[in-house]
Design an enzyme around this catalytic site. Structure first.
Site, PDB file in Angstrom:
ATOM      1  N   GLU A   1      36.947  38.708  37.415  1.00 12.38           N
ATOM      2  CA  GLU A   1      36.681  39.962  38.131  1.00 12.38           C
ATOM      3  C   GLU A   1      35.988  40.867  37.126  1.00 12.38           C
ATOM      4  O   GLU A   1      36.595  41.376  36.195  1.00 12.38           O
ATOM      5  CB  GLU A   1      37.989  40.559  38.640  1.00 12.38           C
ATOM      6  CG  GLU A   1      37.762  41.701  39.625  1.00 12.38           C
ATOM      7  CD  GLU A   1      38.232  43.020  39.099  1.00 12.38           C
ATOM      8  OE1 GLU A   1      37.353  43.862  38.783  1.00 12.38           O
ATOM      9  OE2 GLU A   1      39.453  43.232  38.993  1.00 12.38           O
TER      10      GLU A   1
ATOM     11  N   GLU B   1      41.607  37.521  44.372  1.00 16.94           N
ATOM     12  CA  GLU B   1      42.997  37.785  44.006  1.00 16.94           C
ATOM     13  C   GLU B   1      43.648  38.608  45.106  1.00 16.94           C
ATOM     14  O   GLU B   1      42.978  39.327  45.837  1.00 16.94           O
ATOM     15  CB  GLU B   1      43.039  38.547  42.687  1.00 16.94           C
ATOM     16  CG  GLU B   1      42.579  37.666  41.541  1.00 16.94           C
ATOM     17  CD  GLU B   1      42.669  38.338  40.194  1.00 16.94           C
ATOM     18  OE1 GLU B   1      42.929  37.635  39.229  1.00 16.94           O
ATOM     19  OE2 GLU B   1      42.477  39.564  40.120  1.00 16.94           O
TER      20      GLU B   1
ATOM     21  N   CYS C   1      36.541  49.441  38.215  1.00  8.05           N
ATOM     22  CA  CYS C   1      35.354  48.606  38.512  1.00  8.05           C
ATOM     23  C   CYS C   1      34.857  48.837  39.928  1.00  8.05           C
ATOM     24  O   CYS C   1      33.724  48.506  40.239  1.00  8.05           O
ATOM     25  CB  CYS C   1      35.685  47.119  38.409  1.00  8.05           C
ATOM     26  SG  CYS C   1      36.463  46.672  36.900  1.00  8.05           S
TER      27      CYS C   1
ATOM     28  N   ASN D   1      42.370  49.584  32.039  1.00  7.98           N
ATOM     29  CA  ASN D   1      42.251  50.626  33.070  1.00  7.98           C
ATOM     30  C   ASN D   1      43.370  50.590  34.106  1.00  7.98           C
ATOM     31  O   ASN D   1      43.688  51.603  34.721  1.00  7.98           O
ATOM     32  CB  ASN D   1      40.864  50.593  33.743  1.00  7.98           C
ATOM     33  CG  ASN D   1      40.598  49.342  34.516  1.00  7.98           C
ATOM     34  OD1 ASN D   1      41.208  48.301  34.262  1.00  7.98           O
ATOM     35  ND2 ASN D   1      39.679  49.396  35.459  1.00  7.98           N
TER      36      ASN D   1
HETATM   37  C1  SIN Z   1      39.516  47.687  38.925  1.00  8.58           C
HETATM   38  O1  SIN Z   1      38.713  48.513  39.249  1.00  8.58           O
HETATM   39  O2  SIN Z   1      39.466  47.146  37.828  1.00  8.58           O
HETATM   40  C2  SIN Z   1      40.615  47.321  39.897  1.00  8.58           C
HETATM   41  C3  SIN Z   1      40.695  48.301  40.974  1.00  8.58           C
HETATM   42  C4  SIN Z   1      41.712  47.993  42.034  1.00  8.58           C
HETATM   43  O3  SIN Z   1      42.393  46.977  42.005  1.00  8.58           O
HETATM   44  O4  SIN Z   1      41.824  48.794  42.935  1.00  8.58           O
END
Ligand code: SIN
Length: 501
Positions: free
Chosen positions: A272, A481, A306, A172
């Site tokens: 994550e 992170e 996510c 993604n």
């Molecule tokens: C994710 O949703 O996998 C990462 C989203 C982000 O770093 O903004």
């Protein structure tokens, strides 16, 4: 390469200006491995059209082992002892190279992931910013001096690089999820073996081309690729005693498997994982602002993040106003191939993702949700195109209140009291992102402290930033992170005790 493969790569070639970013193989120890000993290959396709854009070697486990050994040798022989200032310069160079190549890097993301060029361009900026941030952190890794209980002892700590880090990344954010991990690892003196998702390996390879240019020693940054051995490679990375840390972004299901496998050698982990973010709007919020921020949050990457809102809670009094504003703005989206100028939102990554969105939508409607914007598949555009759907009056027992949709379905629940919405929002095993909208500072603080999530975003739908700690609680994982805390995840504290003075 046969003529069919040449034809496929021309599709990529025609769209990318800097041809050095188009790589045809894995990157191990500073060398490009264009043919696997297995002689197997795998295809990378444009999710919007199904067209083949690259054919890459499908690495054998032997080749994966070779990459791990090279990363370990580089770590032991020199990288762990490189000067922080030197690492900082390499990282800064890499940041600059990413920005110099931003248009091409964004197009590569769009071609392999399907998101709009605007989304991809933001991703490249975001991805590059981790190299900038950690170029600044590299020379600022500190220990502590400690007052021990024994008067003749002196105690201090140093932070040392943990060792070779395996970095397993999702499709993604084909660039940013790598840089968020690799930048901190490389800054602290760790070497990395990156395994991108088989659907989006081209951004990782383009990044490796820039790593090479930035001057990092061979073996510091390695990219292994495979289309068929994802789970075997995952096991190998977890069980290798040469790998001292594994960082993974992906589903909770896979995170649990990796955690189990990593127990064989007590590997340090950052996970994550999935989310089920509540997006809560109180009646005293600036409604238009909340709607605009929900759109940014929910439909970034067409809902395939996510951290995007999975459950929208709107206080009953403002529901009608909120819903009509949202409907009007979402109806104005232009769905299309991500490379087209007019496209605001691209396509989904694959048909399984589309089917899950459909499943959640149908389930909610069957259970009584009201359709505000029908949405649904757009087969005339292609098999993975989907028009966003908005539902209101979604009941508590709908699947979408429990599971992450990972797509452009916006389910709206209503609430009356703060206690009620806190209970509903926390009623999930996930705890990644959460969002609160209110002009009342007391409401904002009470909510921020009560929501069970690693990140609470107040009056804004976008918070991602290399300066900000990113990570979850509960079954959304652990580790942080980005930010100053990212350094902790890639280092170990060593206590040095000097006695009998
Ligand atoms: C994710 O949703 O996998 C990462 C989203 C982000 O770093 O903004």
């Amino acid at each position: 390469m046969d003529s069919k493969e040449q034809e496929q790569n021309q599709y990529l070639m025609a769209n990318i200006h800097n041809k050095e970013l188009i790589k045809k193989g894995a990157f191990i120890n500073g060398e490009w491995l264009e043919t696997s000993e297995s002689n197997r290959t795998f295809a990378v396709k444009d999710p919007a059209t199904g067209e083949l854009i690259a054919t890459l070697p499908d690495l054998s486990l032997n080749e994966v082992d070779h990459a791990i050994r090279c990363a370990d040798k580089t770590f032991q022989d020199n990288y762990k002892n490189t000067l922080p200032r030197q690492r900082s310069q390499w990282l800064l160079k890499l940041y600059e190279l990413m920005l110099e190549n931003i248009e091409d890097l964004a197009k590569i993301i769009t071609l392999e992931n399907g998101k709009s060029l605007a989304d991809s361009t933001s991703e490249v900026k975001y991805a590059a910013s981790y190299f900038q941030w950690y170029s600044e952190e590299a020379p600022r890794i500190y220990g502590a001096t400690i007052q021990p209980s024994i008067s003749t002892n002196r105690v201090f700590t140093i932070r040392q690089p943990v060792g070779v880090c395996a970095v397993i990344c999702p499709w993604n954010f084909p660039s940013a999820m790598i840089t968020r991990k690799a930048a901190a690892a490389l800054a602290t003196g760790c070497t990395v073996v990156v395994k991108p998702d088989h659907e989006t390996p081209l951004s990782a390879l383009a990044l490796a081309a820039l790593v090479e240019k930035a001057g990092f020693p061979p073996g510091a940054f390695n990219v292994i690729i495979s289309g068929t051995r994802t789970s075997e490679i995952g096991t190998r990375l977890c069980e290798s005693s040469l790998i001292k840390k594994l960082s993974f972004t992906g589903s909770t299901r896979v995170g649990k498997i990796l955690m189990k496998q990593s127990s064989s050698n007590i590997k340090k982990l950052s996970l994550e994982l999935g989310g089920n973010a509540p997006f809560i709007v109180f009646e005293d919020a600036d409604v238009e602002k909340a709607v605009d921020q929900l759109i940014l949050c929910k439909f970034r990457g067409l809902g395939q993040t996510c951290v995007c809102a999975n459950r929208v809670y709107v206080q009953t009094k403002i529901l009608d106003n909120f819903v009509s504003m949202l409907k009007e703005k979402v109806s104005a989206f232009k769905i299309g191939h991500g490379l087209l100028k007019e496209t605001t939102h691209g396509c989904l990554i694959n048909k399984q993702t589309l089917e899950k969105v459909e499943k959640h939508k149908k389930d909610a409607i069957e259970k009584g949700a009201k359709v505000i914007l029908g949405g649904g598949p757009l087969p005339d555009l292609g098999p993975t195109f989907y028009e966003p759907c908005i539902l209101s009056n979604v009941p508590k027992n709908a699947l979408v209140s429990k599971e992450e949709t990972f797509g452009p379905l916006c389910p709206i629940f209503t609430f009356d009291t703060m206690q009620e919405v806190i209970k509903a929002a926390n009623d999930t095993e996930f705890g990644l992102a959460s969002y609160v909208f209110s002009k009342n500072i007391n409401t904002v603080f009470k909510m921020a402290e009560s929501l069970e999530a690693g990140m609470v975003s107040c009056n804004t739908g976008i918070f991602s930033d290399s300066a900000v700690p990113f990570g979850g609680i509960k079954e959304s994982g652990f580790g942080r992170e980005g930010s100053l805390y990212g350094i902790e995840d890639y280092t170990v504290v060593k206590t040095i005790n000097v006695g009998t003075l």
